[in-house]
Each structure stands twice: as C-alpha cells, then as structure tokens.
Design a protein around this motif. Structure first.
Motif, short mmCIF file in Angstrom:
data_model
loop_
_atom_site.label_atom_id
_atom_site.label_comp_id
_atom_site.label_asym_id
_atom_site.label_seq_id
_atom_site.Cartn_x
_atom_site.Cartn_y
_atom_site.Cartn_z
N CYS A 238 0.32 -1.15 -0.36
CA CYS A 238 -0.32 -0.39 0.17
C CYS A 238 0.54 1.60 -0.42
O CYS A 238 2.29 1.41 1.04
N HIS B 278 -7.82 -1.61 7.10
CA HIS B 278 -7.62 -1.84 5.64
C HIS B 278 -7.63 -2.55 5.43
O HIS B 278 -7.72 -3.63 4.43
N HIS B 279 -6.46 -3.73 5.85
CA HIS B 279 -6.00 -5.28 4.54
C HIS B 279 -7.52 -5.90 5.70
O HIS B 279 -7.43 -6.80 4.56
ZN ZN Z 1 -4.35 -1.30 0.50
#
Ligand code: ZN
Ligand code: AMP
Length: 438
Positions: free
Chosen positions: A30, A237-238
């Motif tokens: 990311c 997020h993940h």
């Molecule tokens: Zn990401």
C-alpha cells in the motif's frame, strides 16, 4: 537457491517463502496518499519493501518479480488540501507524487514495476462493487454502497481481533443507513463541485479500501504472493481488502504471505504521525545536509518488525558506519555477494545482522556486491565523501521549487538568498532549476 523466510502476520510465525510461480513472483504494498511530503516514518515501509524486492530479484532473477505500489490520489484529505489552495485535486496529487518519488529515490528506493493510481482504476472498482452487491456481500443505502461485514464469516482472520474491538478500533461513524455498525464504505456520493465519477449508484467516488482490491485484481491477479504495509494497516484496511477480494473471488485468498513493518517513533516512544505533530520530513532531513544513504542505513539499523526510535545520534552513527564502509570499499567493482549477508537478509530481512556481517567483510569487491542487496554503497566513494554539501543544496533547490508551485514567493526568494550568500547561483530553465558554485 537461498531459502527465504518471512514472518507472516496471518500465521503469526515465520514461514518458508514459496511463491506460487517462481517465474512470476507478485508483491503489492500500500503506497502513499499524495497530499503532503512524506515523513521519515512513511519512508520506513518504502525502504523495507525495497529491500525485500531486491532480495526476491536476487533469488528468483531480475525479471521474475512484479512489484506494485499504489498511489492513492482520491481521498477526503486530498479534496480538502485542493480546496484550501483553490486548485484541482490533480494539481495537489501530481505535485506530491513527484515529491514522493524524488524523496524515496534519494533514499535509494527503486521505483516499483507498477504504480497504479486510484483515479485510473475506477472502472475496475465499480465492477467489483457491482459483483459484491450481486453476490449479497454489499448493499446500497442512502447514496452509499456498503460492504456488509456479517456476510463474511471469515472477517477479521488476519489480525484475529474480536468484533467489539474491531468496531471500536475502526472509529467508523455509526450511520443510520448502515445495517451493521462494522459495515464499511465502498462507494460514497460526491456533491457538485467535488471530484466524482458516474456509477450505477449515482455520481460519487470510491472508499479507500476498494482501490487496492481492484488494482491487485487488474495488475497482479486473484491471489498474490506477498502483501505488505505498515502495522497500522492490518486493521481496518487489510481486513477490508481481504474481505472484498475473497467475496468477489468465490473464496480465493487475496495474499499468501502478509508482511507488516513496525513503527518509527520520536524520542519518548510516540509513533511519528502527522496528527501528533511530531514529524520530520525526508525533505527536511535532506535539507539539513544528510545524504539519503545515511537515512536509509538508519532505517535499516533495526529489524523491520521492531519499533525504531529516530534520533540525531542514530543519524550520526549511520553516517560514521557509511564513512567506514566507503573507506573499506574504495573504488572496487562489485564482485560476488557474501553468502552470510544474503542469508541474513533472507531470514525475515534481518538487516541488523546483515549490517554487522557487512562491516566484517575485508574483500572490497565482495563488500560492494553484498551492500547492493541493502541498497547501500551505490555511489563512488569519492562522491560519497564530497556529497554532504551537494545533497543539502539539491534539497534546498527542491524546497524552493515546491514553494514556487505553492505560490509562496517570499519563501522561494528567501531560499535563493540563503544559497546566494554561500556563493551558489541558481538558474531557472524550462526543464527545472540547476545550480553552480559562482
Ligand atoms: Zn491497500
Ligand atoms: P499514512 O500517510 O499515514 O497513510 O502512511 C503511509 C504509510 O506509512 C503506511 O504504510 C503506514 O503504515 C506507514 N507509516 C505511517 N507512519 C509510520 C511510522 N511512524 N512508522 C512506520 N510506518 C509508518
């Protein structure tokens, strides 16, 4: 072949790394949200995964790795920054993407093979969201599209947090249109005057998490070998990326290994972060005259999973170590890399051990070849010993360019005057600014 071991966040242990296809190893990390200059904490994942990319190329072959790092160029903070400046978001994102590449380049970070932008991936995001709605994993409500977390029984497997902790940790607004407090946004409406795209759910823009799932699908495939990022991205997020991709791909996993770097902190142990106001940017450190390689070595001095405390003493130690290494390497051409150094890096990126083994090498050609794996000793030793002053001038010239772009002409003139006082003359050309000693 050197055996690589990586600590996998999901398995919570070190695992032997075996790619699905040794001829095409896939890694996704990311990347930055481009609305300000990167601080030295933001540089840690860029440098750590650059070392992992170098290791994978060393073991599997130069062309066997496909490494993608995205650029988040649509986001509420970007919209806010553009509004404050009175420009289009693309002006802000273009400027800070350039700075990011220049700052990371100064730290010896090679550009990834692919750097997809969110704004170039909207069609893929819309298609994935439509698939999630069709399969009952997402729903439209009040102009938004939300992922329905209870529709995925495996949600939360990466960080293994319980549901209440996840809801509290996500700090998501409890909106009346949500079926469940844990549900997260895939698409949200954009009012007139705000960047947006037409979609089956009206004019709007994507939530943050969906971009990574869509980019991975488009550029790397359904299941990738390695997914990386900072520790703070594990949740939400993940977890959200995993849920979206798995549910859109009939249960196929998103990644086979999950690798996360620890935090960089300032003295006292607080995580360096913009919201705490305790940041020092890569640009500022370069302006102070530190060479990029010094900062890189400092970032690699601790194991990537451990916390790292940033300090002036750490910078000075790193500089002294590099002075010693450059003196030992002289102007030798790289020979064969040392097996002990390679082995240390292959063991879950044990850079502290690799650095101590590097320091013990007495063959200059071997030293130089081994340092490449860490992205160190990449210049001629003569230029290293001359470089301090030049690095500072380059950074000041870049800061002046930034000031001019932001129309802060007073600051631009101040920098020009500061350099003039040292006998350095700037020349503005259509291709950029050059400098020379008068
Ligand atoms: Zn990401
Ligand atoms: P952000 O701009 O906060 O989204 O962060 C961009 C990247 O930098 C993410 O991968 C974060 O995990 C990472 N990051 C942010 N702050 C730190 C820090 N203090 N130490 C290490 N990594 C960080």
């Amino acid at each position: 072949m050197t055996g690589i071991r990586l600590h996998d966040t999901q398995a919570r242990e070190k695992r032997v790394f075996a790619p699905a296809d040794a001829g095409r190893v896939t890694m996704y990390v990311c990347g930055p949200t481009v609305y300000n200059r990167a601080h030295i904490g933001n540089a840690r994942p860029a440098v750590v995964f650059d070392v992992l990319a170098r290791l994978l190329r060393h073991v599997y072959g130069e062309t066997s790795l496909v490494y993608a790092r995205n650029v988040t160029d649509v986001d509420d903070k970007i919209i806010e920054a553009a509004r404050a400046e009175g420009v289009e978001p693309a002006v802000v994102t273009g400027r800070y993407e350039d700075f990011y590449l220049a700052d990371m380049g100064a730290l010896g970070v090679r550009p990834p093979d692919l750097a997809p932008k969110a704004t170039d991936t909207v069609a893929e995001m819309v298609a994935m969201i439509a698939r999630l709605i069709a399969t009952g994993h997402a729903y439209e409500a009040d102009g938004h599209v939300l992922f329905h977390v209870p529709s995925d029984p495996d949600y939360g497997a990466l960080g293994r947090r319980d549901r209440e902790a996840m809801i509290a940790g996500a700090r998501v607004e409890v909106a009346s249109y949500k079926k469940d407090p844990a549900d997260f946004v895939l698409w949200k409406p954009s009012p007139d005057g705000v960047i947006g795209w037409d979609s089956p759910w009206g004019r709007g823009r994507p939530g943050w998490h969906i971009e990574c799932s869509a980019m991975i699908e488009r550029h790397l495939g359904t299941t990738i070998d390695i997914h990386g990022g900072g520790l703070d991205l594990i949740f939400p997020h993940h977890e959200n990326e995993i849920a979206q991709s798995r549910c859109a791909h009939a249960g196929a996993p998103l990644a086979r290994y999950w690798v996360h770097n620890g935090f960089l902190s300032m003295a006292g142990g607080e995580k360096m972060s913009k919201s705490l106001g305790n940041v020092v940017t890569v640009g500022e450190l370069l302006e102070q005259g530190h060479q990029g390689e010094t900062l890189r070595l400092a970032l690699l001095s601790a194991h990537y999973r451990q916390p790292l405390e940033w300090s002036e003493a750490l910078i000075q130690q790193s500089k002294a170590t590099l002075d010693r290494l450059y003196r030992a390497a002289g102007d030798a051409d790289p020979g064969e890399a040392d097996a002990g150094v390679v082995e240390a890096v292959a063991d879950d990126l044990n850079t502290p051990l690799a650095l101590s083994r590097l320091a013990a090498l007495d063959d200059p050609a071997r030293l130089k070849a081994s340092a490449v794996l860490l992205g160190l000793l990449e210049q001629e030793s003569r230029s290293w010993f001359q470089g301090e002053g030049d690095a500072r001038v380059d950074a000041l010239v870049a800061a002046r360019t930034e000031a001019k772009k932001a129309r802060d002409f007073a600051e631009a003139d101040r920098i020009r005057a500061e350099l003039a006082a040292e006998g350095i003359v700037l020349e503005d050309t259509p291709a950029g600014t050059t400098w020379r000693r008068a």
